[in-house]
Design a protein around this motif. Sequence first.
Motif, PDB file in Angstrom:
ATOM      1  N   ARG A 174     -93.589  35.909  16.974  1.00 43.00           N
ATOM      2  CA  ARG A 174     -93.642  37.076  16.100  1.00 43.00           C
ATOM      3  C   ARG A 174     -92.987  36.846  14.734  1.00 43.00           C
ATOM      4  NH1 ARG A 174     -92.882  42.749  19.425  1.00 43.00           N
ATOM      5  NH2 ARG A 174     -94.581  42.441  20.899  1.00 43.00           N
ATOM      6  N   LYS A 175     -92.999  35.605  14.260  1.00 42.97           N
ATOM      7  CA  LYS A 175     -92.398  35.332  12.953  1.00 42.97           C
ATOM      8  C   LYS A 175     -93.079  36.132  11.846  1.00 42.97           C
ATOM      9  CE  LYS A 175     -90.792  30.652  14.010  1.00 42.97           C
ATOM     10  NZ  LYS A 175     -90.933  29.198  13.701  1.00 42.97           N
ATOM     11  N   LEU A 176     -94.368  36.382  11.983  1.00 38.02           N
ATOM     12  CA  LEU A 176     -95.112  37.157  10.991  1.00 38.02           C
ATOM     13  C   LEU A 176     -95.424  38.560  11.506  1.00 38.02           C
ATOM     14  CD1 LEU A 176     -97.580  34.481   9.575  1.00 38.02           C
ATOM     15  CD2 LEU A 176     -95.382  35.226   8.643  1.00 38.02           C
ATOM     16  N   GLY A 177     -94.706  38.985  12.534  1.00 37.33           N
ATOM     17  CA  GLY A 177     -94.918  40.321  13.067  1.00 37.33           C
ATOM     18  C   GLY A 177     -95.919  40.325  14.207  1.00 37.33           C
ATOM     19  N   ARG A 178     -96.010  41.470  14.877  1.00 36.56           N
ATOM     20  CA  ARG A 178     -96.893  41.588  16.032  1.00 36.56           C
ATOM     21  C   ARG A 178     -98.361  41.438  15.652  1.00 36.56           C
ATOM     22  NH1 ARG A 178     -96.755  47.067  19.484  1.00 36.56           N
ATOM     23  NH2 ARG A 178     -97.772  47.808  17.582  1.00 36.56           N
ATOM     24  N   ASP A 179     -98.742  41.988  14.490  1.00 39.37           N
ATOM     25  CA  ASP A 179    -100.151  41.903  14.088  1.00 39.37           C
ATOM     26  C   ASP A 179    -100.573  40.461  13.871  1.00 39.37           C
ATOM     27  OD1 ASP A 179    -100.429  44.631  14.229  1.00 39.37           O
ATOM     28  OD2 ASP A 179    -100.104  44.967  12.091  1.00 39.37           O
ATOM     29  N   GLY A 180     -99.714  39.676  13.204  1.00 38.36           N
ATOM     30  CA  GLY A 180    -100.025  38.270  12.992  1.00 38.36           C
ATOM     31  C   GLY A 180    -100.130  37.510  14.297  1.00 38.36           C
ATOM     32  N   GLN A 181     -99.259  37.838  15.240  1.00 34.72           N
ATOM     33  CA  GLN A 181     -99.284  37.181  16.545  1.00 34.72           C
ATOM     34  C   GLN A 181    -100.580  37.504  17.290  1.00 34.72           C
ATOM     35  OE1 GLN A 181     -96.607  38.827  19.482  1.00 34.72           O
ATOM     36  NE2 GLN A 181     -96.136  36.801  20.311  1.00 34.72           N
ATOM     37  N   ARG A 182    -101.016  38.757  17.210  1.00 34.26           N
ATOM     38  CA  ARG A 182    -102.233  39.150  17.923  1.00 34.26           C
ATOM     39  C   ARG A 182    -103.475  38.511  17.304  1.00 34.26           C
ATOM     40  NH1 ARG A 182    -101.463  45.410  20.014  1.00 34.26           N
ATOM     41  NH2 ARG A 182     -99.547  45.005  21.191  1.00 34.26           N
ATOM     42  N   ILE A 183    -103.494  38.377  15.982  1.00 32.90           N
ATOM     43  CA  ILE A 183    -104.618  37.696  15.327  1.00 32.90           C
ATOM     44  C   ILE A 183    -104.671  36.243  15.780  1.00 32.90           C
ATOM     45  CG2 ILE A 183    -105.490  36.858  13.108  1.00 32.90           C
ATOM     46  CD1 ILE A 183    -104.459  39.458  11.874  1.00 32.90           C
ATOM     47  N   ARG A 184    -103.510  35.603  15.865  1.00 37.35           N
ATOM     48  CA  ARG A 184    -103.455  34.196  16.297  1.00 37.35           C
ATOM     49  C   ARG A 184    -103.986  34.047  17.722  1.00 37.35           C
ATOM     50  NH1 ARG A 184    -103.886  29.638  17.435  1.00 37.35           N
ATOM     51  NH2 ARG A 184    -102.423  27.921  17.075  1.00 37.35           N
ATOM     52  N   MET A 185    -103.576  34.928  18.611  1.00 35.46           N
ATOM     53  CA  MET A 185    -104.036  34.847  19.997  1.00 35.46           C
ATOM     54  C   MET A 185    -105.529  35.141  20.095  1.00 35.46           C
ATOM     55  SD  MET A 185    -100.866  36.716  21.950  1.00 35.46           S
ATOM     56  CE  MET A 185     -99.201  36.028  21.883  1.00 35.46           C
ATOM     57  N   ALA A 186    -106.003  36.097  19.296  1.00 36.10           N
ATOM     58  CA  ALA A 186    -107.425  36.405  19.305  1.00 36.10           C
ATOM     59  C   ALA A 186    -108.239  35.204  18.845  1.00 36.10           C
ATOM     60  CB  ALA A 186    -107.703  37.600  18.410  1.00 36.10           C
ATOM     61  N   PHE A 187    -107.721  34.488  17.843  1.00 38.00           N
ATOM     62  CA  PHE A 187    -108.455  33.307  17.362  1.00 38.00           C
ATOM     63  C   PHE A 187    -108.520  32.238  18.436  1.00 38.00           C
ATOM     64  CE2 PHE A 187    -108.715  29.183  15.225  1.00 38.00           C
ATOM     65  CZ  PHE A 187    -109.896  29.361  14.509  1.00 38.00           C
TER      66      PHE A 187
END
Length: 288
Positions: free
Chosen positions: A268-281
Amino acid sequence: MPATPPGLAALRVLTDVPVPASNASIDYAAFLHAHVLSQPHSVMRYDQAGETLWVKRAGALNPSWRYRVLGALAKAFKMPVLSPVPNPGGKVAVATEVRRLQDFAARGLRAPEVLAVSEDGFVMRHLGAPGERTPSLSDEMEEGIARGANAVLAHWKQGLQAISKVHKAGTTLSQAFARNLVRCPDGVIGYIDFEDDPTAHLPLPVCQVRDALCYAHSTAWMLERAGALPEARKHWKAWVHTLPPEARQVLHASIARLAWAQRLPMDRKLGRDGQRIRMAFELLRAGL
């Protein structure tokens, strides 16, 4: 990922208003007239005469500038799947939702039954048993994390099958997030939230890919937390191959445009939204 226009989560407002039970049949038009303008919330639930009803009132108008901004971003990134689907809100959104609910029913897809309509709103029948909650796949997946990968994966695969059923019927969802897929008492997956109509503004293959991206974005983080993401990637790859060739082409192009996401951290270094985008990719690129 496709933005969520305001108002599409309206059915998440579960305001219970007990109404004395009656053995008399309900005059749904009169019931709507009595409640649509007087109820304190735009969407409310009523237990009446042995059944559960929802009354939805026309909400506020949505500013058009948001859609112009999203449209500019879609063009800049050359990603038609990010193109906004207009939802002006108000009475237009009510008319759109009624039309789409009725269209889903005509196609044999499970959606709330519209019982009465006025220009100010409509009343529909609850998908679940009277007085009971109908869980969304999002809720079921999140609750299943503690039980492990298989529990979450089973619910996730049911969501993929439900989306495929919609596509095979010749249409798409409005927002194919896991929260908009709900389990009815008989186990059939139903569909809710239809304030916009992507197929009225975008080609069908683009709309189908929007469904895929919405579902991946809303579920990948739960798959990761349950340790189910590696296995889910195999099922995702197989599911992508069931899409029509035109949709697969749009999806592959969209994933290529999202390649920057692989540089995002999984934490979550870039926040929850960034983490979720990474996992979705991580899930999406398995379909290449």
